[in-house]
Enzyme design. Structure first.
Site: not given
Ligand code: CA
Length: 716
Positions: A322, A409, A628
């Site tokens: 990712d 990010n 969650h």
């Molecule tokens: Ca992603």
């Protein structure tokens, strides 16, 4: 200096004249091209360079201590707020969670209009990282917003009335839009998200006047091997399709979503896009462990007129973690080795800071901007990272930094041409990468082929303490020429906010513990701060109006920051989002937030479950953890360990299987879970509630400090 000021005044006067002649928000190519030098904020990253540097200096290191609130607005959603507002012709435009748009008088804060696209609540299921929206674009009297359900909507800048609307995605697939559109040559450019679930990424350009599709560029090949009739056909036929092998990408669509960075260079007539991760993440499952999988995790330069491929630079070949390259791309002219180079800069998730020649895509330099364990460097000859031995977790689980949240990010960085520094909001959170055993693609579900149960909170305190020690956030001042850190501000939590840089010698940033602060651009010394009552993730912006400089920021914790790290964030209160606007001598005081209601603990002696908690543990971490929280710690959502819904098998089933809370974003899981599965998850949540109750003490409820209580009144 005088000349610069005079130039600024002229640009401002010209802007004012244009505003008088035309309708509000009359932004055009000329005005956008001049935006870097002006007192407004015309596009997501301020202007086409996206440096997030304002030439305004009325608020400076000398007087920032006098900054106070000028006005504020409160919104009707308590989800994450990621938008950077725009300020054009005296109007401040912003967007909130659930893709709503608001226009305010930028001086007084008076609401001029608002727009709600009325996104169906159940669509929240498809948003990997909260139902956020990062902002709007403006052009020729229209305001553009991408909605979480994949629409691109054009609004009249004066009234908020819908001018046109286009569905940019296949509604039967889990596409979302969270990113801000950009307008390039009279066309609105918009990407999308969804690469954790299973979609095929692309960017589209729509005519700003009519909404007609002008071009589309896919970032990964068509799984059926056919051309799309799109701008990307040629490059896939010539070279990119050959970098893919047999694997699940043919079922999932392969990922590669363009969910954030879209940057235009008018001089070179290029558009640079940041491309996301593969789907599934796991390269062995996605592409049989073979091939670089272009254009995943790449920066791709496209012809601004046609959308056709010009060059690419792949930051993470054969992506399997990712490690997106969607992060903020900024343009600058840097003096490197005695020559001025036209560069673009990016600090993608993978932890390397890249300086790239933006004319041809050639690597100039790349160095790790923070501690990383997956690679030791970038080979200057090939531009490829040099991976560590088990980085690809082929030999078993690998605890690694960065994790899927990246070393940086979407939170925008900023550049100050005077200090020559880039200010990066870094976030370091480890993640244990390991294959998901028996992975089978399920259409529409979380499909990453990486085992999330390996990232539950470790039961033993020593391991947890070790993990928490690795987790931290920084505001990092980085010299992009020397490729080294100049100063850092340490943050106790890792998921902090985007950054603004100004000619006043200041760097502004909010943080996870609910503070908005200004730092000295040269030294990092904190010069001013103000509590804002909730965590901040959005980037601030600034503008000047009637001789006064304002600094604005959206307040509201949320976003993807909960997915990998156990125990690393402060409680996320369920509080309404706010826009806070400051100026020198500002005296306004916002009403205090209501105390977030604390749900009482459940009476666990009275509550029973027939479910299998162990099975529920695995199901929870594959289906529920991302929203969650690991071990039902809370995430962005109400604390299930205290929720009245957990108290009975019937109410649990009504929500999890029957979709009783779909309008608030909790879709039915009947597609993926049987009623027996749901009850097993409930049994597991109850076991976590028992653990929390056992370790809690009346004085210091250590284990429940991370517990979140739901907002009263059932907002979304
Ligand atoms: Ca992603």
């Amino acid at each position: 200096m005088k000349i610069i000021r005079l130039g600024l005044a002229l640009v401002m006067a010209a802007g004012l004249a244009a505003a008088c002649q035309k309708s509000p928000g009359a932004v055009d190519a000329k005005r956008l091209a001049a935006a870097a030098g002006n007192a407004e904020w015309l596009s997501y990253g301020k202007d086409y360079n996206e440096q997030r540097f304002s030439p305004l200096d009325k608020v400076s290191a000398a007087n920032v201590g006098e900054l106070g609130l000028a006005w504020h607005a409160q919104f009707d959603t308590d989800r994450g707020q990621e938008a950077t507002p725009l300020m054009v012709d005296g109007v401040l435009y912003t967007s909130t969670a659930w893709s709503k748009v608001f226009a305010f008088d930028a001086k007084t804060g008076k609401l001029l209009w608002k727009y709600d696209p009325k996104v169906e609540g159940a669509k929240g299921f498809d948003a990997c990282c909260d139902v956020v929206n990062r902002g709007v674009a403006i052009w020729d009297g229209k305001v553009f917003v991408g909605t979480i359900d994949g629409r691109l909507v054009a609004l009249n800048a004066k009234t908020g009335a819908v001018a046109w609307e286009q569905q940019t995605t296949d509604k039967s697939k889990p596409y979302t839009i969270t990113g801000a559109p950009r307008v390039v040559k009279g066309r609105v450019l918009i990407g999308n998200g969804g690469a954790e679930y299973g979609v095929r990424g692309y960017i589209s350009a729509y005519d700003a006047q009519t909404g007609k599709l002008a071009w589309r560029f896919y970032t990964v090949p068509n799984p059926n091997g056919q051309p799309d009739g799109a701008a990307s056909d040629k490059v896939f036929a010539e070279k990119a399709a050959a970098t893919w092998s047999d694997g699940d990408w043919k079922k999932t669509g392969g990922g590669g979503t363009v969910w954030d960075s879209i940057v235009h260079d008018p001089e070179l007539n290029l558009v640079y896009i940041g491309v996301g991760n593969g789907n599934p993440w796991n390269h062995r499952i996605r592409s049989g462990g073979k091939g670089d999988n272009l254009f995943l995790s790449s920066i791709v330069a496209l012809n601004a007129d046609t959308g056709e491929y010009v060059w690419h630079y792949q930051t993470t070949p054969a992506e399997t973690w990712d490690y997106t390259a969607t992060q903020h791309i900024m343009l600058a002219d840097l003096n490197i080795g005695g020559a001025v180079r036209k560069v673009l800069m990016q600090a993608p998730k993978n932890g390397f800071f890249y300086v790239i020649d933006r004319a041809n895509g050639k690597l100039i330099s790349a160095k790790p901007y923070t501690n990383i364990t997956w690679a030791t460097g970038v080979d200057p000859a090939t531009g490829r990272p040099i991976e560590t031995a088990n980085a690809r977790y082929a030999a078993g689980p690998e605890l690694q930094v960065p994790g899927p949240l990246g070393a940086h990010n979407w939170q925008p960085m900023a550049f100050n041409p005077k200090t020559g520094l880039v200010y990066i909001p870094t976030n370091i959170a480890p993640f244990q990468y390991t294959d998901e055993k028996g992975f089978a693609y399920k259409a529409g579900a979380w499909n990453v082929a990486v085992d999330f149960t390996a990232n539950a909170t470790p039961p033993d305190p020593a391991t947890l303490a070790q993990l928490n020690k690795m987790i931290h956030g920084q505001l990092l001042a980085w010299d992009p020429v020397a490729q080294k850190a100049v100063w850092t501000v340490e943050h106790p939590h890792f998921w902090n906010a985007g950054v603004l840089s100004t000619a006043g010698g200041l760097v502004f940033q909010g943080n996870a513990q609910g503070e908005f602060a200004a730092y000295d651009a040269a030294s990092g010394k904190k010069l001013w701060s103000s509590p804002v009552g909730n965590g901040v993730i959005a980037a601030p912006m600034t503008y000047e109006l009637d001789g006064e400089q304002y600094v604005a920021i959206m307040v509201g914790a949320g976003g993807g920051g909960q997915i990998s790290a156990p125990g690393s964030l402060p409680a996320r209160p369920r509080l309404p989002g706010r826009l806070m606007v400051y100026k020198l001598g500002g005296k306004a005081a916002p009403p205090a937030f209501p105390a977030p209601p604390q749900l009482p603990p459940l009476d666990l002696n009275q509550i029973k479950s027939s479910g299998d908690a162990q099975h529920g543990f695995a199901l929870f971490h594959q289906n529920c953890q991302v929203c969650h929280g690991p071990n039902a710690s809370g995430g962005w959502m109400p604390d299930l360990k205290r929720s009245p819904i957990t108290a009975s098998a019937e109410s649990w089933k009504q929500v999890v299987i029957d979709g009783a809370n779909a309008s608030r974003g909790m879709a039915s899981f009947a597609r993926f879970l049987s009623p027996k599965d749901a009850e097993d998850i409930r049994a597991y949540v109850l076991s976590e509630a028992r653990t929390a109750a056992a370790v809690a003490t009346p004085a210091a409820p250590a284990a429940s400090q991370r517990a979140r209580a739901p907002a009263a009144g059932g907002g979304r």
